[in-house]
Design a protein around this motif. Sequence first.
Motif, PDB file in Angstrom:
ATOM      1  N   ALA A  47      16.730-100.796 -79.764  1.00 38.60           N
ATOM      2  CA  ALA A  47      16.172-102.107 -79.448  1.00 38.60           C
ATOM      3  C   ALA A  47      14.696-101.928 -79.140  1.00 38.60           C
ATOM      4  CB  ALA A  47      16.894-102.729 -78.256  1.00 38.60           C
ATOM      5  N   TYR A  48      13.885-102.869 -79.621  1.00 37.33           N
ATOM      6  CA  TYR A  48      12.470-102.823 -79.290  1.00 37.33           C
ATOM      7  C   TYR A  48      11.891-104.222 -79.245  1.00 37.33           C
ATOM      8  CZ  TYR A  48      11.948-102.470 -84.494  1.00 37.33           C
ATOM      9  OH  TYR A  48      12.014-102.629 -85.860  1.00 37.33           O
ATOM     10  N   VAL A  49      10.796-104.348 -78.511  1.00 36.43           N
ATOM     11  CA  VAL A  49      10.094-105.620 -78.367  1.00 36.43           C
ATOM     12  C   VAL A  49       8.643-105.387 -78.752  1.00 36.43           C
ATOM     13  CG1 VAL A  49       9.353-107.450 -76.796  1.00 36.43           C
ATOM     14  CG2 VAL A  49      11.633-106.429 -76.540  1.00 36.43           C
ATOM     15  N   THR A  50       8.081-106.285 -79.564  1.00 41.35           N
ATOM     16  CA  THR A  50       6.697-106.166 -79.989  1.00 41.35           C
ATOM     17  C   THR A  50       5.952-107.461 -79.701  1.00 41.35           C
ATOM     18  OG1 THR A  50       7.271-106.838 -82.253  1.00 41.35           O
ATOM     19  CG2 THR A  50       7.208-104.468 -81.780  1.00 41.35           C
ATOM     20  N   ARG A  51       4.632-107.319 -79.528  1.00 35.99           N
ATOM     21  CA  ARG A  51       3.775-108.470 -79.279  1.00 35.99           C
ATOM     22  C   ARG A  51       2.480-108.292 -80.058  1.00 35.99           C
ATOM     23  NH1 ARG A  51       2.928-113.831 -77.782  1.00 35.99           N
ATOM     24  NH2 ARG A  51       0.883-114.055 -76.809  1.00 35.99           N
ATOM     25  N   ASP A  52       2.087-109.325 -80.808  1.00 35.33           N
ATOM     26  CA  ASP A  52       0.809-109.278 -81.502  1.00 35.33           C
ATOM     27  C   ASP A  52      -0.331-109.145 -80.486  1.00 35.33           C
ATOM     28  OD1 ASP A  52       2.103-109.624 -83.891  1.00 35.33           O
ATOM     29  OD2 ASP A  52       1.382-111.668 -84.257  1.00 35.33           O
ATOM     30  N   VAL A  53      -1.289-108.271 -80.785  1.00 42.54           N
ATOM     31  CA  VAL A  53      -2.505-108.194 -79.986  1.00 42.54           C
ATOM     32  C   VAL A  53      -3.673-108.823 -80.740  1.00 42.54           C
ATOM     33  CG1 VAL A  53      -1.764-106.199 -78.657  1.00 42.54           C
ATOM     34  CG2 VAL A  53      -2.951-105.838 -80.823  1.00 42.54           C
ATOM     35  N   VAL A  54      -3.513-108.983 -82.037  1.00 39.58           N
ATOM     36  CA  VAL A  54      -4.514-109.662 -82.848  1.00 39.58           C
ATOM     37  C   VAL A  54      -3.817-110.239 -84.076  1.00 39.58           C
ATOM     38  CG1 VAL A  54      -5.123-107.578 -84.154  1.00 39.58           C
ATOM     39  CG2 VAL A  54      -6.789-109.437 -83.952  1.00 39.58           C
ATOM     40  N   GLN A  55      -4.299-111.386 -84.551  1.00 49.74           N
ATOM     41  CA  GLN A  55      -3.747-111.999 -85.762  1.00 49.74           C
ATOM     42  C   GLN A  55      -4.850-112.716 -86.516  1.00 49.74           C
ATOM     43  OE1 GLN A  55      -3.296-115.492 -86.516  1.00 49.74           O
ATOM     44  NE2 GLN A  55      -4.386-116.148 -84.671  1.00 49.74           N
ATOM     45  N   ARG A  56      -4.626-112.884 -87.819  1.00 48.65           N
ATOM     46  CA  ARG A  56      -5.591-113.581 -88.664  1.00 48.65           C
ATOM     47  C   ARG A  56      -4.848-114.588 -89.520  1.00 48.65           C
ATOM     48  NH1 ARG A  56      -8.325-109.579 -92.544  1.00 48.65           N
ATOM     49  NH2 ARG A  56      -6.231-109.625 -93.445  1.00 48.65           N
ATOM     50  N   ASN A  57      -5.143-115.867 -89.306  1.00 47.93           N
ATOM     51  CA  ASN A  57      -4.611-116.983 -90.105  1.00 47.93           C
ATOM     52  C   ASN A  57      -3.096-117.154 -90.007  1.00 47.93           C
ATOM     53  OD1 ASN A  57      -7.142-117.872 -91.126  1.00 47.93           O
ATOM     54  ND2 ASN A  57      -7.125-116.181 -92.610  1.00 47.93           N
ATOM     55  N   TYR A  58      -2.504-116.700 -88.908  1.00 48.54           N
ATOM     56  CA  TYR A  58      -1.109-117.023 -88.612  1.00 48.54           C
ATOM     57  C   TYR A  58      -0.999-118.157 -87.590  1.00 48.54           C
ATOM     58  CZ  TYR A  58       1.136-113.148 -91.116  1.00 48.54           C
ATOM     59  OH  TYR A  58       1.610-112.306 -92.086  1.00 48.54           O
ATOM     60  N   ALA A  59      -2.128-118.623 -87.088  1.00 46.46           N
ATOM     61  CA  ALA A  59      -2.207-119.770 -86.168  1.00 46.46           C
ATOM     62  C   ALA A  59      -1.782-119.435 -84.746  1.00 46.46           C
ATOM     63  CB  ALA A  59      -1.392-120.957 -86.685  1.00 46.46           C
ATOM     64  N   GLY A  60      -1.325-118.216 -84.480  1.00 44.91           N
ATOM     65  CA  GLY A  60      -0.927-117.858 -83.127  1.00 44.91           C
ATOM     66  C   GLY A  60      -0.334-116.464 -83.073  1.00 44.91           C
ATOM     67  N   LEU A  61      -0.245-115.908 -81.854  1.00 43.79           N
ATOM     68  CA  LEU A  61       0.330-114.584 -81.649  1.00 43.79           C
ATOM     69  C   LEU A  61       1.847-114.664 -81.564  1.00 43.79           C
ATOM     70  CD1 LEU A  61      -2.168-113.287 -78.927  1.00 43.79           C
ATOM     71  CD2 LEU A  61      -2.247-112.858 -81.392  1.00 43.79           C
ATOM     72  N   GLU A  62       2.517-113.625 -82.039  1.00 45.40           N
ATOM     73  CA  GLU A  62       3.978-113.620 -82.068  1.00 45.40           C
ATOM     74  C   GLU A  62       4.546-112.565 -81.123  1.00 45.40           C
ATOM     75  OE1 GLU A  62       7.072-113.859 -85.648  1.00 45.40           O
ATOM     76  OE2 GLU A  62       6.400-111.794 -85.314  1.00 45.40           O
ATOM     77  N   THR A  63       5.616-112.932 -80.422  1.00 42.25           N
ATOM     78  CA  THR A  63       6.447-111.991 -79.668  1.00 42.25           C
ATOM     79  C   THR A  63       7.785-111.900 -80.388  1.00 42.25           C
ATOM     80  OG1 THR A  63       5.400-112.600 -77.573  1.00 42.25           O
ATOM     81  CG2 THR A  63       7.526-111.469 -77.460  1.00 42.25           C
ATOM     82  N   ARG A  64       8.257-110.662 -80.635  1.00 42.19           N
ATOM     83  CA  ARG A  64       9.483-110.491 -81.427  1.00 42.19           C
ATOM     84  C   ARG A  64      10.367-109.431 -80.785  1.00 42.19           C
ATOM     85  NH1 ARG A  64      11.648-111.893 -86.327  1.00 42.19           N
ATOM     86  NH2 ARG A  64       9.887-113.320 -86.589  1.00 42.19           N
ATOM     87  N   GLY A  65      11.659-109.746 -80.660  1.00 42.12           N
ATOM     88  CA  GLY A  65      12.661-108.793 -80.200  1.00 42.12           C
ATOM     89  C   GLY A  65      13.490-108.299 -81.371  1.00 42.12           C
ATOM     90  N   TRP A  66      13.784-106.981 -81.369  1.00 44.53           N
ATOM     91  CA  TRP A  66      14.461-106.337 -82.494  1.00 44.53           C
ATOM     92  C   TRP A  66      15.696-105.591 -82.021  1.00 44.53           C
ATOM     93  CZ3 TRP A  66      11.562-106.156 -87.306  1.00 44.53           C
ATOM     94  CH2 TRP A  66      10.233-106.586 -87.195  1.00 44.53           C
ATOM     95  N   LEU A  67      16.726-105.560 -82.878  1.00 47.17           N
ATOM     96  CA  LEU A  67      17.942-104.793 -82.601  1.00 47.17           C
ATOM     97  C   LEU A  67      18.410-104.164 -83.905  1.00 47.17           C
ATOM     98  CD1 LEU A  67      20.062-104.063 -80.397  1.00 47.17           C
ATOM     99  CD2 LEU A  67      21.400-106.019 -81.218  1.00 47.17           C
TER     100      LEU A  67
END
Length: 277
Positions: free
Chosen positions: A234-254
């Motif tokens: 299991a892991y959790v990731t968070r965008d620290v920078v983005q281009r033209n996605y309109a916002g930062l994403e937080t994502r949980g993985w399994l």
Amino acid sequence: MTAALIGGLAGIPAQAGSSAQPGQTVGIPTGAPLPSGLYFIDTSSFGARDIRPRGTDSNVNLPSFIWATPAEVIGGRIQLVVLQPITALSTRGAAYQSGFGQTLLAAQVAWKLGANLNFSYLLGAYLPSQTRIVIQNPVLHQRFAITYNGDGWNLTGNFLYGTFFDTRSSAGVYYPDFLNLDLTATKHFGKWEIGPVAFGSTDLPTANPSYARQGQFAVGGLVGYNFGPANLQAYVTRDVVQRNYAGLETRGWLRVTVPIGTEQAGTPAPSPLARRF
């Protein structure tokens, strides 16, 4: 498969993204060969992108079968991959839409280079899809991975490169070539695994002046446990920078990995995730 927003849903300008979901191979020592046998690997994730006033949520499920054949070429093990993405997407608060993504068919050769270093090359294709919330056009797909797996470490960098056969969908969406980089630096402590992970993705330069290239870089942490034979991560990731996605994403993985057959009948393969995807 992509979690990108495409097709102008909910009034958003038509955009594309990577066919290979960014971050999908994080935690897997993709450069190293598996013991010969058949493996089932399922990576599922849920992400929320911070878009005001209403965010965009997506669930991406990536069930796959990997056959690590006993055959070799130039000393490297031949491995065959079939992956069938399934996606559900809610764009800026709209009702969820779901469907099958692009099927990936690929062959990989993985070499042990010595001194716990490994390298692999994958060549395959994402097949056309009729699901409008995902990329629809076929993609030539290549992956280049290097893994150090000595002393319980998994230090892996995996480059994922996609080239579109046709850069326009039937609905007029423009598809640029893409490059992803998945990074892993985990350590095994007995049956446990822990460490930082990261991934980045970018659309490659295009001759289309009206296209707004997308990109992102995310960081996070992973924990895993080997139940023997099944391995869970299991892991959790968070965008620290983005281009033209309109916002930062937080994502949980399994992710779950289950060896179905091994080189010695009836004997589970030792820690397949300590070897490769």
